[in-house]
Every structure is written in C-alpha cells, then in structure tokens.
Design a protein around this motif. Structure first.
Motif, short mmCIF file in Angstrom:
data_model
loop_
_atom_site.label_atom_id
_atom_site.label_comp_id
_atom_site.label_asym_id
_atom_site.label_seq_id
_atom_site.Cartn_x
_atom_site.Cartn_y
_atom_site.Cartn_z
N PRO A 238 1.08 -1.09 -0.05
CA PRO A 238 0.41 -0.33 0.09
C PRO A 238 0.67 0.72 0.32
O PRO A 238 1.89 1.21 0.87
CB PRO A 238 -0.91 -0.13 1.30
N LEU A 239 0.59 2.13 -0.40
CA LEU A 239 0.99 3.36 0.11
C LEU A 239 1.20 3.52 0.57
O LEU A 239 -0.53 3.48 1.54
CB LEU A 239 0.74 4.87 -1.42
N GLN B 70 5.67 7.19 -6.89
CA GLN B 70 5.15 6.05 -6.34
C GLN B 70 4.25 6.12 -6.50
O GLN B 70 3.38 4.59 -6.30
CB GLN B 70 5.24 6.58 -4.98
N GLU C 241 2.45 2.48 -8.32
CA GLU C 241 1.28 1.40 -7.99
C GLU C 241 0.43 0.92 -8.66
O GLU C 241 -0.24 -0.41 -8.17
CB GLU C 241 1.33 1.83 -6.38
N LEU D 121 -7.27 3.15 -9.11
CA LEU D 121 -6.86 3.40 -7.80
C LEU D 121 -7.35 4.09 -6.89
O LEU D 121 -7.85 3.39 -5.48
CB LEU D 121 -4.74 3.74 -7.66
N GLN E 208 -3.32 0.30 -2.44
CA GLN E 208 -3.26 -0.52 -3.20
C GLN E 208 -4.06 -1.09 -4.39
O GLN E 208 -5.45 -1.16 -4.34
CB GLN E 208 -2.94 -1.66 -1.73
N ARG E 209 -2.87 -1.17 -4.73
CA ARG E 209 -3.41 -1.75 -6.38
C ARG E 209 -3.79 -3.21 -6.36
O ARG E 209 -3.87 -3.92 -5.02
CB ARG E 209 -2.34 -2.48 -6.74
N GLU F 101 -1.04 -8.63 -3.75
CA GLU F 101 -2.50 -7.80 -3.91
C GLU F 101 -3.69 -8.32 -3.37
O GLU F 101 -3.35 -9.59 -3.88
CB GLU F 101 -2.43 -7.37 -5.45
#
Length: 324
Positions: free
Chosen positions: A2-3, A13, A17, A36, A54-55, A83
């Motif tokens: 996750p970012l 970033q 992702e 996203l 998060q993708r 994922e």
C-alpha cells in the motif's frame, strides 16, 4: 504494497502502485491511476486521495472450469502474489468437480493471500455425483454407494460473496443384497438351488461435465442340483437431469419345488447435496440359504468444506452439508 497512509507522496509512487514504470510520463488522470481510487475521468484527484491505497487484482472467469485451484488460477492470470484479489464467477459460468466421495473439491481456496482474497460467485460451483454401489452376489451383502463430491473447499482465510449456487453432488445408492436358497420337496426326493444377484445402486445427481455411474449388477453363479441363477440389474446413471434409479434384483424361481431367491433392489441415487438411498436385502423361500443385506446409501456431497475459514458476505444458495 500500500501507498503511505500520510505525509509526502509522489506521483511516481502512485504510478508504480498502479503498475506503471518508474520515472515515465503519467498524470493523475491516467486510467490506471484513477482506478486506484475509483475516480471517473471528469473527477479531480488530489494526492491525499491516494493515501493507503493499493492496487487490486480483479478477474472474471470466462469459461467453465474443472477442479479449480483458485490461487494457481490467479497466478496464471497475472496476480503478483501480494495484491488483494477479487475473483468473480459470473452468471452462466460453472466450476465443476471431477471426483466424488467428498475428495477433491470443484473449487479450492488454499495457500497464501497476503492482501486477502474475495470470491464472488454469481454462477454455479458443483460437485460430482457419487457412484452407486455394486449389487451383492448370491447370498452376499450389497456394497455401499459412494459419497457425492465436494463443491467448495477452503483451507485459508477468505471472503465469499455467494449470490449463485454452491451444491454438492448426490450420494450414490447402495447395492441390493444377493440371495442363495436351497429347497427340498417330494418327500426329500427332489432338491433345487436358486441363486440371485442384487441390483446395483443408482448414481447420485451430478453435472454435465461428469456423470455418476450406476453400480454394477450382482452376478449369480455357483453349483448345485437343479440350479437356477439370475443376475441382478445395474443401477442407472446419475446426470444433471436426475439421480439414477437403483437396479432390480434378480428373481430365481425353482424348477420343481416352487421356491424362490430374490435379489434386493438397489437404492436410488440422491439429489444434489443429499444422501443416496440404501439398497434392500435379498429374500426368498426354501429350507436353507443366506440372504445378503442391502448396502448403505452414499453420503451427501458437501456444499462447503472448511467453513470456519470463510467470512460470508452473502450466503446465496448452498445445497448440501457445510462443515467446519
């Protein structure tokens, strides 16, 4: 991964992702980046919208599959092993099992899913019908039918949203018992021997990819004075339309004394997710002999095995036992 949930976050970033290549041209309005955060093209995105995102891996199964290992399917279709995964079975698509007896399931959820996995079933997940039991030979017991096949098995934590059908296969019918009789008449001057085989059990209700075979007929043979042998009849095939009927037992009529040996009727196969019927025992008349008992019906195929691992978002239709 996750970012970041707060602080500084860069467009690079976010691009990474979303599955992009580092330091290549992109914008917050690119389709993969908007997805996203579920933004429409006309909506304005802010960097803070992407905190903690998060993708996700999403895929819809497009054809009928057999004995599906969901984790392997995801890996084969581009999942990165990390994922969150969302896998959909749409209406009109079926996942089917090839094995009866509550063994290999039509669909198995196992292994590691670091981001979690959600199965969305709008179609059908179904186990194979159980085979019918063989009829007993003369004087012997009929054989038990086999259990139906499992539909869904989970051995790891997962989410399931079921608005479709999850059903186990029908249990196979038990075989009928055989009969072995001996008679004496005319003041002891005349002997006769009658041997009859039991009928085979019917196959449990199954699905179009794999039928469930009926049990074989009990075979009557042997020796003796004035011998009459009559085999039983095989059980019927269980298919997508209906479970199979049990076969009739053989009926051996003595040549002189009028006594009989009657093989037992095979039990019918069970409907989806229900047990098969037991076969009946052999019977007959005469002075001596043995009548075999009917075989037990096969257990219902489980709709779900490993229910304790599943967080149900919707139960839908579940036909058959659900075990922990």
């Amino acid at each position: 991964m996750p970012l970041p949930a707060n602080g500084e976050i860069s467009l690079n970033q976010i691009h990474l992702e979303a599955g992009g290549v580092s330091s290549t041209t992109c914008s917050l309005n690119d389709t993969d980046i908007r997805e996203l955060v579920d933004k429409a093209p006309e909506e304005i995105s802010r960097f803070s919208d992407f905190y903690g995102t998060q993708r996700e891996f999403r895929i819809t199964i497009s054809s009928t599959l057999v004995d599906l290992d969901l984790r392997q399917f995801a890996l084969d279709n581009g999942w990165d092993g990390q994922e969150p995964a969302y896998i959909t079975i749409p209406s009109g698509i079926a996942i089917r099992g090839s094995v009866d007896n509550n063994s290999t399931a039509a669909l198995t959820i196992s292994g590691s899913w670091p981001g979690g996995v959600t199965l969305i079933n709008n179609g059908i997940i179904e186990g194979r019908g159980g085979a019918g039991g063989t009829g007993g030979i003369q004087g012997a017991n009929g054989n038990a039918g086999r259990a139906g096949g499992r539909a869904l098995r989970a051995t790891t934590a997962c989410f399931v949203q079921n608005t479709g059908i999850i059903r186990g296969g029908g249990g196979g019918g038990g075989g009928g018992g055989g009969s072995d009789r001996e008679s004496t008449c005319d003041g002891g001057e005349t002997n006769e021997n009658m041997h009859a085989g039991g009928g085979g059990g019917g196959g449990g209700r199954s699905h179009p990819s794999y039928n469930a075979p009926g049990g074989q007929a009990g075979v009557a043979s042997g020796t003796g004075v004035n011998l009459v042998t009559v085999n039983g009849n095989s059980g019927g095939l269980g298919n997508a339309g209906a479970p199979g009927p049990g076969g009739a037992g053989g009926a051996a009529l003595g040549l002189n004394c009028g006594d009989t040996a009657i093989g037992g009727q095979g039990g019918s196969g069970g409907d989806y997710g229900t047990p098969g019927t037991a076969g009946t025992g052999g019977s007959g008349t005469g002075d001596l002999g043995t009548n075999g008992s009917g075989g037990a019906g096969g257990a219902a195929g489980e709709a779900v095995s490993g229910g304790s691992f599943i967080n149900w978002l919707a139960f839908g239709s579940r036909i058959g036992p659900v075990s922990a």
